[in-house]
Design an enzyme around this catalytic site. Sequence first.
Site, PDB file in Angstrom:
ATOM      1  N   PRO A  26     -31.293  44.588  -7.130  1.00 17.90           N
ATOM      2  CA  PRO A  26     -30.624  45.305  -6.034  1.00 17.90           C
ATOM      3  C   PRO A  26     -29.109  45.254  -6.213  1.00 17.90           C
ATOM      4  O   PRO A  26     -28.553  44.193  -6.472  1.00 17.90           O
ATOM      5  CB  PRO A  26     -31.053  44.513  -4.792  1.00 17.90           C
ATOM      6  CG  PRO A  26     -31.411  43.141  -5.305  1.00 17.90           C
ATOM      7  CD  PRO A  26     -31.968  43.371  -6.679  1.00 17.90           C
ATOM      8  N   MET A  27     -28.467  46.403  -6.076  1.00 13.64           N
ATOM      9  CA  MET A  27     -26.997  46.451  -6.207  1.00 13.64           C
ATOM     10  C   MET A  27     -26.373  47.424  -5.216  1.00 13.64           C
ATOM     11  O   MET A  27     -26.632  48.630  -5.266  1.00 13.64           O
ATOM     12  CB  MET A  27     -26.597  46.833  -7.630  1.00 13.64           C
ATOM     13  CG  MET A  27     -26.718  45.661  -8.607  1.00 13.64           C
ATOM     14  SD  MET A  27     -26.281  46.106 -10.279  1.00 13.64           S
ATOM     15  CE  MET A  27     -27.687  47.112 -10.739  1.00 13.64           C
ATOM     16  N   THR A  28     -25.546  46.885  -4.344  1.00 19.01           N
ATOM     17  CA  THR A  28     -24.762  47.665  -3.395  1.00 19.01           C
ATOM     18  C   THR A  28     -23.776  48.527  -4.165  1.00 19.01           C
ATOM     19  O   THR A  28     -23.069  48.025  -5.038  1.00 19.01           O
ATOM     20  CB  THR A  28     -24.026  46.684  -2.453  1.00 19.01           C
ATOM     21  OG1 THR A  28     -25.013  46.000  -1.689  1.00 19.01           O
ATOM     22  CG2 THR A  28     -23.056  47.396  -1.541  1.00 19.01           C
ATOM     23  N   GLN A 101     -34.561  47.163  -0.331  1.00 14.51           N
ATOM     24  CA  GLN A 101     -34.109  45.817   0.055  1.00 14.51           C
ATOM     25  C   GLN A 101     -33.614  45.810   1.507  1.00 14.51           C
ATOM     26  O   GLN A 101     -32.688  46.545   1.864  1.00 14.51           O
ATOM     27  CB  GLN A 101     -33.003  45.297  -0.874  1.00 14.51           C
ATOM     28  CG  GLN A 101     -32.817  43.791  -0.670  1.00 14.51           C
ATOM     29  CD  GLN A 101     -31.679  43.176  -1.465  1.00 14.51           C
ATOM     30  OE1 GLN A 101     -30.586  43.730  -1.536  1.00 14.51           O
ATOM     31  NE2 GLN A 101     -31.930  42.011  -2.052  1.00 14.51           N
ATOM     32  N   HIS A 176     -34.175  40.567   1.889  1.00 13.22           N
ATOM     33  CA  HIS A 176     -32.973  39.975   1.280  1.00 13.22           C
ATOM     34  C   HIS A 176     -32.708  38.613   1.920  1.00 13.22           C
ATOM     35  O   HIS A 176     -32.090  38.514   2.971  1.00 13.22           O
ATOM     36  CB  HIS A 176     -31.790  40.919   1.503  1.00 13.22           C
ATOM     37  CG  HIS A 176     -30.583  40.621   0.674  1.00 13.22           C
ATOM     38  ND1 HIS A 176     -30.416  39.451  -0.036  1.00 13.22           N
ATOM     39  CD2 HIS A 176     -29.470  41.363   0.423  1.00 13.22           C
ATOM     40  CE1 HIS A 176     -29.251  39.489  -0.668  1.00 13.22           C
ATOM     41  NE2 HIS A 176     -28.660  40.636  -0.411  1.00 13.22           N
ATOM     42  N   TYR A 181     -26.371  36.092   3.314  1.00 16.65           N
ATOM     43  CA  TYR A 181     -26.586  36.971   4.464  1.00 16.65           C
ATOM     44  C   TYR A 181     -27.485  36.264   5.491  1.00 16.65           C
ATOM     45  O   TYR A 181     -27.815  35.091   5.324  1.00 16.65           O
ATOM     46  CB  TYR A 181     -27.089  38.339   3.992  1.00 16.65           C
ATOM     47  CG  TYR A 181     -26.039  38.998   3.115  1.00 16.65           C
ATOM     48  CD1 TYR A 181     -24.803  39.358   3.655  1.00 16.65           C
ATOM     49  CD2 TYR A 181     -26.231  39.178   1.750  1.00 16.65           C
ATOM     50  CE1 TYR A 181     -23.799  39.907   2.859  1.00 16.65           C
ATOM     51  CE2 TYR A 181     -25.223  39.721   0.946  1.00 16.65           C
ATOM     52  CZ  TYR A 181     -24.016  40.092   1.511  1.00 16.65           C
ATOM     53  OH  TYR A 181     -23.011  40.616   0.730  1.00 16.65           O
ATOM     54  N   ASN A 236     -20.323  34.332  -0.746  1.00 17.88           N
ATOM     55  CA  ASN A 236     -20.189  34.286   0.718  1.00 17.88           C
ATOM     56  C   ASN A 236     -20.079  32.858   1.247  1.00 17.88           C
ATOM     57  O   ASN A 236     -20.567  32.543   2.330  1.00 17.88           O
ATOM     58  CB  ASN A 236     -21.343  35.034   1.413  1.00 17.88           C
ATOM     59  CG  ASN A 236     -21.108  36.532   1.438  1.00 17.88           C
ATOM     60  OD1 ASN A 236     -19.974  36.992   1.591  1.00 17.88           O
ATOM     61  ND2 ASN A 236     -22.179  37.303   1.292  1.00 17.88           N
TER      62      ASN A 236
HETATM   63  C1  LIG Z   1     -22.099  45.790  -7.844  1.00 15.54           C
HETATM   64  C2  LIG Z   1     -23.100  44.746  -7.450  1.00 15.54           C
HETATM   65  C3  LIG Z   1     -23.745  44.859  -6.230  1.00 15.54           C
HETATM   66  C4  LIG Z   1     -24.712  43.920  -5.850  1.00 15.54           C
HETATM   67  N1  LIG Z   1     -25.382  44.108  -4.671  1.00 15.54           N
HETATM   68  C5  LIG Z   1     -26.444  43.315  -4.373  1.00 15.54           C
HETATM   69  C6  LIG Z   1     -27.295  43.635  -3.277  1.00 15.54           C
HETATM   70  O1  LIG Z   1     -27.117  44.636  -2.572  1.00 15.54           O
HETATM   71  N2  LIG Z   1     -28.331  42.788  -3.029  1.00 15.54           N
HETATM   72  C7  LIG Z   1     -28.576  41.683  -3.791  1.00 15.54           C
HETATM   73  O2  LIG Z   1     -29.531  40.949  -3.515  1.00 15.54           O
HETATM   74  N3  LIG Z   1     -27.797  41.377  -4.858  1.00 15.54           N
HETATM   75  C8  LIG Z   1     -26.760  42.181  -5.180  1.00 15.54           C
HETATM   76  N4  LIG Z   1     -26.023  41.939  -6.317  1.00 15.54           N
HETATM   77  C9  LIG Z   1     -26.417  40.857  -7.222  1.00 15.54           C
HETATM   78  C10 LIG Z   1     -27.330  41.402  -8.328  1.00 15.54           C
HETATM   79  O3  LIG Z   1     -28.586  41.805  -7.793  1.00 15.54           O
HETATM   80  C11 LIG Z   1     -27.592  40.357  -9.423  1.00 15.54           C
HETATM   81  O4  LIG Z   1     -28.088  39.204  -8.811  1.00 15.54           O
HETATM   82  C12 LIG Z   1     -26.350  40.025 -10.224  1.00 15.54           C
HETATM   83  O5  LIG Z   1     -25.717  41.201 -10.705  1.00 15.54           O
HETATM   84  C13 LIG Z   1     -26.687  39.117 -11.423  1.00 15.54           C
HETATM   85  O6  LIG Z   1     -27.611  39.762 -12.298  1.00 15.54           O
HETATM   86  P1  LIG Z   1     -27.117  40.368 -13.711  1.00 15.54           P
HETATM   87  O7  LIG Z   1     -26.477  39.221 -14.477  1.00 15.54           O
HETATM   88  O8  LIG Z   1     -28.340  40.878 -14.382  1.00 15.54           O
HETATM   89  O9  LIG Z   1     -26.101  41.410 -13.387  1.00 15.54           O
HETATM   90  C14 LIG Z   1     -25.015  42.837  -6.704  1.00 15.54           C
HETATM   91  C15 LIG Z   1     -24.338  42.717  -7.921  1.00 15.54           C
HETATM   92  C16 LIG Z   1     -23.411  43.661  -8.316  1.00 15.54           C
HETATM   93  C17 LIG Z   1     -22.741  43.529  -9.651  1.00 15.54           C
END
Ligand SMILES: Cc1cc2nc3c(=O)[nH]c(=O)nc-3n(C[C@H](O)[C@H](O)[C@H](O)COP(=O)(O)O)c2cc1C
Length: 360
Positions: A26-28, A101, A176, A181, A236
């Site tokens: 998940p990515m915002t 999510q 989530h 959060y 956070n």
């Molecule tokens: C731009 C961005 C937005 C993110 N938004 C969320 C989110 O909405 N929900 C969540 O659980 N994690 C969020 N994360 C964390 C990612 O899901 C993930 O845990 C993190 O990027 C590490 O994984 P990776 O090394 O494969 O990138 C976000 C990470 C990034 C980079």
Amino acid sequence: MNRHPHLFSPARVGPLSLPNRFVMAPMTRGRATADNVPTPRMATYYAQRADAGLLVTEATAIAATGRGWLNAPGIWNDAQVAAWRPVTSAVHARRGRIFLQLWHMGRTSHPDFLGGELPVGPSAIAAKGETHTAKGKQPYVTPRALTTVEIARIVGEYAAAATRARAAGFDGVEIHGANGYLIDQFLRDCSNQRTDAYGGSPGKRARFLLEVTEAVAGAWSADRVGVRLSPTGAYNDMRDSDPVATFGHAARALDRLGLAYLHVSEALPGSMFHVPLPPVLPTLRKAFRGPLIANGGYDAAKADAAIAAGEVDLIAFGVPFLANPDLVVRVRKGAAMNPPDFGTLYTPGDQGYSDYPTLR
Ligand SMILES: Cc1cc2nc3c(=O)[nH]c(=O)nc-3n(C[C@H](O)[C@H](O)[C@H](O)COP(=O)(O)O)c2cc1C
């Protein structure tokens, strides 16, 4: 020759058959409207990544009172449900699977998102740091501690959000419970100092998570529900005096519900999200017998090795999927990866979002 046979082996998540073990984390991305309605470019973005065994959407607010991120989507009204439908249809048209999510920001929201009201949390303890509002960066405020009546109402909002996600065509929902959060605020003792049934022991701090998960499973079906946790994550302003006890208890309790999966975000050493604490993942593997997704700093080789060793069942990739819509194809071919552009993570528009090149 496929150099990553375990990552490319099929898997089952709830009733779904996955062609591979790649999960999009998940990515915002802040591409919804100012009033939290998904936009057509989000359908393009997710459909581009539909080769993944499973897509998990960006965090999506379950209620207006749980929001707090500019241009993040929600799932509390009919306009949002209608605008999510083209997203799920586009992913399904490419034979993909997508979970939504479910998000409540708790103390990390800000009065500017809440009509001037204080955000809520388990206890009146502020996170250190700043949040982005329409007026720029502002310090986190001290939240108002929730009453038990309000807690019950929020549990109901999670269930209603799951019902709406189903109506919008999602294949399931991910609760989530990570990254500081509301649910994580209840789980960890840095932010939860309640003395009632929702605070104190690991069991009491997990009560809110369990009530939410049971309500969401009741609104749909337990095998359509995943839970995401970040036992050692510090984002956070989070920490816990005993992550193994806190999250071990939560995972054992979740194990009894027959969920689709448990998703654990705990970054590997060397990755940008790593926190130097003993990993909790091995404890959770023993506690939770369903499908386990790991995330944080994995590349294909590390992912394949972790699956081969039986440490996890699937791997979620965040930044690699963000920059490579055809990540699955690139890994199969051993092709080079696009570098991520961190300047466009949350900016409006297609740039750095739906315009990353594919191999073809
Ligand atoms: C731009 C961005 C937005 C993110 N938004 C969320 C989110 O909405 N929900 C969540 O659980 N994690 C969020 N994360 C964390 C990612 O899901 C993930 O845990 C993190 O990027 C590490 O994984 P990776 O090394 O494969 O990138 C976000 C990470 C990034 C980079």
